[in-house]
Design an enzyme around this catalytic site. Sequence first.
Site, PDB file in Angstrom:
ATOM      1  N   HIS A   1     -14.249   1.833  -3.987  1.00  0.00           N
ATOM      2  CA  HIS A   1     -13.278   1.649  -2.912  1.00  0.00           C
ATOM      3  C   HIS A   1     -12.293   2.810  -2.826  1.00  0.00           C
ATOM      4  O   HIS A   1     -11.966   3.275  -1.741  1.00  0.00           O
ATOM      5  CB  HIS A   1     -12.525   0.333  -3.149  1.00  0.00           C
ATOM      6  CG  HIS A   1     -11.513   0.014  -2.103  1.00  0.00           C
ATOM      7  ND1 HIS A   1     -11.838  -0.653  -0.947  1.00  0.00           N
ATOM      8  CD2 HIS A   1     -10.188   0.285  -2.025  1.00  0.00           C
ATOM      9  CE1 HIS A   1     -10.753  -0.783  -0.207  1.00  0.00           C
ATOM     10  NE2 HIS A   1      -9.740  -0.225  -0.841  1.00  0.00           N
TER      11      HIS A   1
ATOM     12  N   HIS B   1     -11.168  -5.252   4.980  1.00  0.00           N
ATOM     13  CA  HIS B   1     -10.634  -6.159   3.957  1.00  0.00           C
ATOM     14  C   HIS B   1     -11.615  -7.322   3.830  1.00  0.00           C
ATOM     15  O   HIS B   1     -11.243  -8.487   3.917  1.00  0.00           O
ATOM     16  CB  HIS B   1      -9.222  -6.632   4.315  1.00  0.00           C
ATOM     17  CG  HIS B   1      -8.280  -6.552   3.153  1.00  0.00           C
ATOM     18  ND1 HIS B   1      -7.309  -7.472   2.903  1.00  0.00           N
ATOM     19  CD2 HIS B   1      -8.178  -5.636   2.170  1.00  0.00           C
ATOM     20  CE1 HIS B   1      -6.641  -7.117   1.803  1.00  0.00           C
ATOM     21  NE2 HIS B   1      -7.152  -6.016   1.345  1.00  0.00           N
ATOM     22  N   ASN B   2     -12.895  -6.964   3.631  1.00  0.00           N
ATOM     23  CA  ASN B   2     -13.974  -7.932   3.708  1.00  0.00           C
ATOM     24  C   ASN B   2     -13.968  -8.921   2.559  1.00  0.00           C
ATOM     25  O   ASN B   2     -13.996 -10.130   2.760  1.00  0.00           O
ATOM     26  CB  ASN B   2     -15.329  -7.214   3.725  1.00  0.00           C
ATOM     27  CG  ASN B   2     -15.430  -6.221   4.869  1.00  0.00           C
ATOM     28  OD1 ASN B   2     -14.684  -6.318   5.831  1.00  0.00           O
ATOM     29  ND2 ASN B   2     -16.330  -5.269   4.755  1.00  0.00           N
ATOM     30  N   HIS B   3     -13.967  -8.411   1.334  1.00  0.00           N
ATOM     31  CA  HIS B   3     -14.110  -9.308   0.189  1.00  0.00           C
ATOM     32  C   HIS B   3     -12.909 -10.234  -0.004  1.00  0.00           C
ATOM     33  O   HIS B   3     -13.093 -11.424  -0.205  1.00  0.00           O
ATOM     34  CB  HIS B   3     -14.426  -8.500  -1.074  1.00  0.00           C
ATOM     35  CG  HIS B   3     -15.747  -7.792  -0.998  1.00  0.00           C
ATOM     36  ND1 HIS B   3     -15.858  -6.480  -0.567  1.00  0.00           N
ATOM     37  CD2 HIS B   3     -16.998  -8.215  -1.237  1.00  0.00           C
ATOM     38  CE1 HIS B   3     -17.141  -6.135  -0.571  1.00  0.00           C
ATOM     39  NE2 HIS B   3     -17.854  -7.172  -0.978  1.00  0.00           N
TER      40      HIS B   3
ATOM     41  N   ARG C   1       0.735  -0.202   6.901  1.00  0.00           N
ATOM     42  CA  ARG C   1       1.452   0.713   5.992  1.00  0.00           C
ATOM     43  C   ARG C   1       0.812   2.095   5.963  1.00  0.00           C
ATOM     44  O   ARG C   1       1.486   3.101   5.805  1.00  0.00           O
ATOM     45  CB  ARG C   1       1.518   0.128   4.579  1.00  0.00           C
ATOM     46  CG  ARG C   1       2.540  -0.981   4.428  1.00  0.00           C
ATOM     47  CD  ARG C   1       2.805  -1.306   2.964  1.00  0.00           C
ATOM     48  NE  ARG C   1       1.604  -1.696   2.245  1.00  0.00           N
ATOM     49  CZ  ARG C   1       1.024  -2.885   2.335  1.00  0.00           C
ATOM     50  NH1 ARG C   1       1.529  -3.804   3.115  1.00  0.00           N
ATOM     51  NH2 ARG C   1      -0.066  -3.160   1.634  1.00  0.00           N
TER      52      ARG C   1
ATOM     53  N   GLN D   1      -3.818 -11.566  -3.214  1.00  0.00           N
ATOM     54  CA  GLN D   1      -2.557 -10.993  -2.747  1.00  0.00           C
ATOM     55  C   GLN D   1      -2.063 -11.836  -1.592  1.00  0.00           C
ATOM     56  O   GLN D   1      -2.820 -12.168  -0.700  1.00  0.00           O
ATOM     57  CB  GLN D   1      -2.768  -9.568  -2.245  1.00  0.00           C
ATOM     58  CG  GLN D   1      -3.574  -8.705  -3.160  1.00  0.00           C
ATOM     59  CD  GLN D   1      -4.460  -7.758  -2.387  1.00  0.00           C
ATOM     60  OE1 GLN D   1      -4.131  -7.341  -1.296  1.00  0.00           O
ATOM     61  NE2 GLN D   1      -5.588  -7.412  -2.964  1.00  0.00           N
TER      62      GLN D   1
ATOM     63  N   GLU E   1      -1.643  -4.999  -7.066  1.00  0.00           N
ATOM     64  CA  GLU E   1      -1.771  -4.708  -5.643  1.00  0.00           C
ATOM     65  C   GLU E   1      -0.789  -5.541  -4.820  1.00  0.00           C
ATOM     66  O   GLU E   1      -1.071  -5.915  -3.686  1.00  0.00           O
ATOM     67  CB  GLU E   1      -3.223  -4.918  -5.183  1.00  0.00           C
ATOM     68  CG  GLU E   1      -4.163  -3.941  -5.867  1.00  0.00           C
ATOM     69  CD  GLU E   1      -5.596  -3.990  -5.377  1.00  0.00           C
ATOM     70  OE1 GLU E   1      -5.885  -4.765  -4.455  1.00  0.00           O
ATOM     71  OE2 GLU E   1      -6.419  -3.251  -5.935  1.00  0.00           O
ATOM     72  N   SER E   2       0.372  -5.815  -5.403  1.00  0.00           N
ATOM     73  CA  SER E   2       1.410  -6.519  -4.643  1.00  0.00           C
ATOM     74  C   SER E   2       1.645  -5.774  -3.337  1.00  0.00           C
ATOM     75  O   SER E   2       1.677  -4.541  -3.300  1.00  0.00           O
ATOM     76  CB  SER E   2       2.711  -6.577  -5.445  1.00  0.00           C
ATOM     77  OG  SER E   2       2.571  -7.479  -6.515  1.00  0.00           O
TER      78      SER E   2
ATOM     79  N   GLY F   1     -11.220   7.267   8.232  1.00  0.00           N
ATOM     80  CA  GLY F   1     -11.891   5.981   8.280  1.00  0.00           C
ATOM     81  C   GLY F   1     -12.019   5.410   6.898  1.00  0.00           C
ATOM     82  O   GLY F   1     -11.254   5.741   5.996  1.00  0.00           O
TER      83      GLY F   1
ATOM     84  N   SER G   1     -16.926   0.566   3.280  1.00  0.00           N
ATOM     85  CA  SER G   1     -16.972  -0.654   2.495  1.00  0.00           C
ATOM     86  C   SER G   1     -18.414  -0.915   2.077  1.00  0.00           C
ATOM     87  O   SER G   1     -19.260  -1.202   2.917  1.00  0.00           O
ATOM     88  CB  SER G   1     -16.435  -1.825   3.315  1.00  0.00           C
ATOM     89  OG  SER G   1     -16.601  -3.038   2.598  1.00  0.00           O
TER      90      SER G   1
END
Lengths: 78, 738
Positions: free
Chosen positions: B46, B95-97, B116, B241, B313-314, B538, B541
């Site tokens: 990733h 943000h698939n998984h 962000r 998260q 990963e907050s 881009g 994933s």
Amino acid sequence: MAKVAVDVMLKPEILDPQGQAILRALPGLGFDQVTAVRQGKHFEVDIDAADAQAQVEKIAATLLANPVIEDFAVRFID
Amino acid sequence: MNDGMSEQPYAELGLKDDEYARICTILGRKPSDTELAMYSVMWSEHCSYKSSKVHLRQFGDKAPETDVLLVGMGENAGVVDVGDGLAVTFKVESHNHPSYVEPYQGAATGVGGIVRDILTMGARPIAVMDSLRFGEIDHPDSRRLVGGVVAGVGGYGNCLGLPNIGGEVVFDPSYAGNPLVNALCLGVMRHEQIQLARAEGVGNKVVLLGAKTGRDGIGGVSVLASATFDEESPSKRPSVQVGDPFTEKVVIECCLELFERGLVTGIQDLGGAGLSCATSETASHGGSGMLVDLDLVPLREPSMTPVEVITSESQERMLAIVRPGDVDDVLGVCTRWGVLATVIGEVTDTRRLQVRWHGEIVVDVPPASLADEGPVYDRPFARPADQDALQADTSAALARPKTGAELAETLLRLAGSPNLASRKWVTEQYDRYVLGGTVLAMPHDSGVVRLVDDSDRGVALSLDGNGRYARLDPYAGAQLALAEAYRNVSVSGARPLAVTNCLNFGSPEDPDVMWQFAEATRGLADGCRDLGVPVTGGNVSFYNQTGATAILPTPVVGVLGVLDDVNLRVPSGFVRAGDVVMLLGETYDEFDGSEWAWVTHGHLGGRPPLPRLPAERQLSNVLQTAADERLISCAHDLSDGGLGQTLVEAALVSGIGVSVTLDGDPFVALFSESAARAVVTCADADVDRLLEIVADHDVAVTRLGRTGGDAFVVTGEFALPLDTLRETHESTLPRHLS
């Protein structure tokens, strides 16, 4: 007939934006010694079944709580 | 440092033997536990793009000549000059998984993350879009997934006050155990406001601002996003998260004020891999070193270990590099916005990233070894053994509707099929007009927004993909996705300028999947060169599969275009009765991979429609010129479902019917999915001038009929009342999902 309470709370490691919002609001109302607030949900289920505890636990796990991010506790009341 | 004597758990962290050996070589010793955790997340698929890098280079190597790109690939997002001193930045990310594990929060934090990224470039986020893919609409899990994801996208975006101006929702069995959630954000800035993620200037302070750090998504990138998702091992799941859009909103406003006042010299968002990524990337890109004191990081839970703090990963956090003299001002601005801000370290001249915890150095590594010099794999790929058989199994033998009644039945069935039915149920959950800049949003072909209040300049955006086409031919499939997005932007009257993409594929360790990826990237790079639109950035994933079965290869392509005056934009629906309806472009007998073959026969085989990129360019030129001269009242592209679906959609937007006469085989005319086509309408007075423009650009044109009435009429074949079409078209999603 049994009355069963289910308390659902976000798991401790999960961010609780609502609890934090409450925490941030408290000093403005004069409560300046509070250090943490966690918000959850409370359910009361009336059920007429021999295996009330087991059934309500199943209900909690499938509908009332999201087990990915929440814990729940089941207890009899009255 | 730890004792280094015992065997380290690198395999459980997702590192291979040779990768671990390489870490030992770089450091000249065994890594500490914290270092090992940092390498495992930064060298994950990733974050490192280790399997895709060798292919993605083509986007740069084949990039067309352009003078609009102010910041190219490699930064958080590309920046495009749109004139008047304005620049826009846009990017799509997956943000698939996380969305499969927890649909609402997964999708919500997907939106938060891409917003962000855009903020990090110095831009004000002004719109979002999303491309969603799920299993069959009647799959038992679809209601949970679709409902949760759509609510999450809407919840986060609506709370931030960002309009959602379009996207796509697609259903296909291959996504049942692995939905795709690709979120796009668009931002605007003045040229001089561009920010870069660099830590420069020895002695400058490193400021962490935004939310406190908790045990969110520890190792999310290395475990969840970079390996095959295995339902059997819930222990692998990192904690989800949870996003807080209200915090994000103040972080956005706070950062924009910091940029405006020139108080930061570098900025980076914290996304996947958290502090590990933000510190190593800024230090690496700045060619500097950095010393970070983890004891200073504000924590939600004091018992967190250094590994947890540095890989958390907050959400809603940013890392700013600030000159020492500006620290007080920065903290002042943050206080005013109610944003927590803490100096956690400083820029050094050591060219090492050093991390201190309880007074001890627990990390001491070259930052580039984490951020930019990770492993690169040229993974083996091979044309799948079944590819020839798949391509040989064409749609030619499938029974086609012949009579008028059969054609009408087919049209109706397609209009109500899950992939062609109205998306209203979804888009109504999104705020499309907040901020007041939205000119066009769903159901129009592209989203159009005004960029700033005091100018009529706007941009058009479209996000498209077609996994079935890509399965049949990944090279052509990627080009068809690009062509469709390019066409959608063009029909609004905009000039296409730049491309972003989100490449969703199965496991790169499978040579079949890797072949699909290699072909799709080659096709997309060639296509961008031929259309003259550069890729600005881009996301890739991989590992989108359930067990050994990969999803359909799904390159999703976003095209951005500019409209010098948004008053000239062209809507996708009919606007008045009596207009002449014309088809631009040529229709061929192309049904392999079509919605018709899928919906009526459950068939997927053959070769997708031929991408006709030179024709796309000519069509785009015609549409832009016609829009500039205010000749056309409506323009709608032809894609999935063909001409029939295009006319249904154009009619239902306004409730104005249409009557057409078709030459040749009416089935081919109505349902072929040939590329490079669009329907336009114009007043009688403008027909001659329009035909001149069409002839100048050598585009084929067919006069189809006129708008008007309350039915869709094909002369000599059928007449379908719009009410019937609307009922069928709009009831499918609510029936299955609400």
